[in-house]
Design an enzyme around this catalytic site. Sequence first.
Site, PDB file in Angstrom:
ATOM      1  N   HIS A 157       0.833  -1.218   0.000  1.00  0.00           N
ATOM      2  CA  HIS A 157       0.000   0.000   0.000  1.00  0.00           C
ATOM      3  C   HIS A 157       0.863   1.262   0.000  1.00  0.00           C
ATOM      4  O   HIS A 157       0.423   2.312   0.457  1.00  0.00           O
ATOM      5  CB  HIS A 157      -0.951   0.028   1.202  1.00  0.00           C
ATOM      6  N   SER A 278      15.948  21.614 -15.090  1.00  0.00           N
ATOM      7  CA  SER A 278      14.812  22.451 -15.464  1.00  0.00           C
ATOM      8  C   SER A 278      15.350  23.752 -16.026  1.00  0.00           C
ATOM      9  O   SER A 278      16.387  24.255 -15.580  1.00  0.00           O
ATOM     10  CB  SER A 278      13.963  22.717 -14.223  1.00  0.00           C
ATOM     11  N   LYS A 284      16.549  21.570  -9.843  1.00  0.00           N
ATOM     12  CA  LYS A 284      15.851  20.352 -10.256  1.00  0.00           C
ATOM     13  C   LYS A 284      16.758  19.313 -10.911  1.00  0.00           C
ATOM     14  O   LYS A 284      17.705  19.635 -11.626  1.00  0.00           O
ATOM     15  CB  LYS A 284      14.737  20.692 -11.259  1.00  0.00           C
ATOM     16  N   GLU A 291      10.395   8.502 -16.478  1.00  0.00           N
ATOM     17  CA  GLU A 291       9.040   8.958 -16.802  1.00  0.00           C
ATOM     18  C   GLU A 291       8.657   8.538 -18.218  1.00  0.00           C
ATOM     19  O   GLU A 291       7.518   8.154 -18.490  1.00  0.00           O
ATOM     20  CB  GLU A 291       8.950  10.485 -16.672  1.00  0.00           C
TER      21      GLU A 291
END
Length: 465
Positions: A157, A278, A284, A291
């Site tokens: 979970h 970024s 970043k 992804e």
Amino acid sequence: MSNKMWGGRFGEGPDAIMEEINVSIDVDRHLYAQDIAASKAHAAMLSAQGIITASDAKNIARGLDTILSEIDKGSFDFKRALEDIHMNVESRLGELIGPASGRLHTARSRNDQVATDFRLYVRDTIDEIDASLAAFQHALVTRALEHAGTVMPGFTHLQTAQPVTFGHHLLAYVEMAARDRGRFADARKRLNESPLGAAALAGTSFPIDRNATAKALGFIRPMANSLDAVSDRDFVLETLAAATIASVHLSRFAEEIVIWTSPLVGLVRLSDKFTSGSSIMPQKRNPDAAELVRAKTGRVIGALTGLLIVMKGLPLAYQKDMQEDKQGAMEAFGALSLAVRAMTGMVLDIVPDEAKMKAAAGEGYATATDLADWLVRTLKMPFRDAHHVTGRIVGAASGQGVPLHELPLKDMQAIEPKITREALSVLSVEASVKSRVSYGGTAPKNVAAQAKAWLKRLEKQRKLG
Ligand code: ARG
């Protein structure tokens, strides 16, 4: 001009829109090597059977070799007006060797041709994907051996559940990849029969030898039913289904990398090689490769769904709808292959933050099960009672805001008087993973043994393959 291939019946050429919707050369040009190999096998068989002369067969083979090298070199002029790879090759063969080229299409049709070409193509693709999955497994196993004893939190979970080792977690993906390879191998076995010689749909009146062409192309046998041979695309569907499941596995792993690299979690770090920055936020470090692996899964699932929908309403035998079988499949196989290679790169690149992993593994009373197991083992308590007692002890620890192993023994004894100091020794995360020695469990010595066995297995496969 009316069409060269069926100009006998047709007076006029196609409308521009007809040509645009009908053309498939942009996609099926990728089948050129398979198309030429199949034509060579067909021509050799026609000659061996006395259907064409040996000299025509020789010229055809020579012409086909020239075309192959022209396409390889990039000097071949693909013509959209010639619709597809089959007619492009045949037309060029005519330019190269003259009228004998017209004999190549004896006893075959584009219907059995395209089915043959695409089976060969999918077979080659499966072999490439299998090799890249093997490399992925090898990378995982190497890192698993290195981290057989590195403790990390195991989740259910997405809540901290029980400590596991990082090596154990990586080996889970080795097992998944093994089943993926098994699915591809199964699909390969079933698709490895030759449609060539089924002709348009009904077979042919010429005395062809389908066993000979099947053998020449590395197929196990000719397909037994000509209607089935030209009209089913289950081999593409099955391979896409295998690709879809493999992609879903990679996507789950990619998602974990996205979670683990988030500054909120910070269990692992990827180097500059597999992240991007970024343009506006200098701090970043984005896990773009992971992804995109996650996102490419959509393409693969889409290709499977798309082709299932194309096929579901088609009566036997060949229908032009089937021309739409290639683009999605080729894109999907390309996406999967790239995703596997990207994941392999990330597996080799990833650096776990071992201190953070260990600390996180102990958070959330992750060794509570170990205490319950101790009560069962040492005090012979039924597990349900042990669960209850441990629950109360966890409640006391959380009330004092301390981890389990820092709860004073007397507070534990207030709940269960028979608890001894020895119980505390099972509460560390190291002791927890070490105790999980059941087959398939996370104990470091299990993990190291499994990783070593995998290394051996992969090495053996590499030698055989
Ligand atoms: N380009 C076609 C395809 O990919 C080849 C087969 C065409 N056959 C036909 N009868 N029009 O499906």
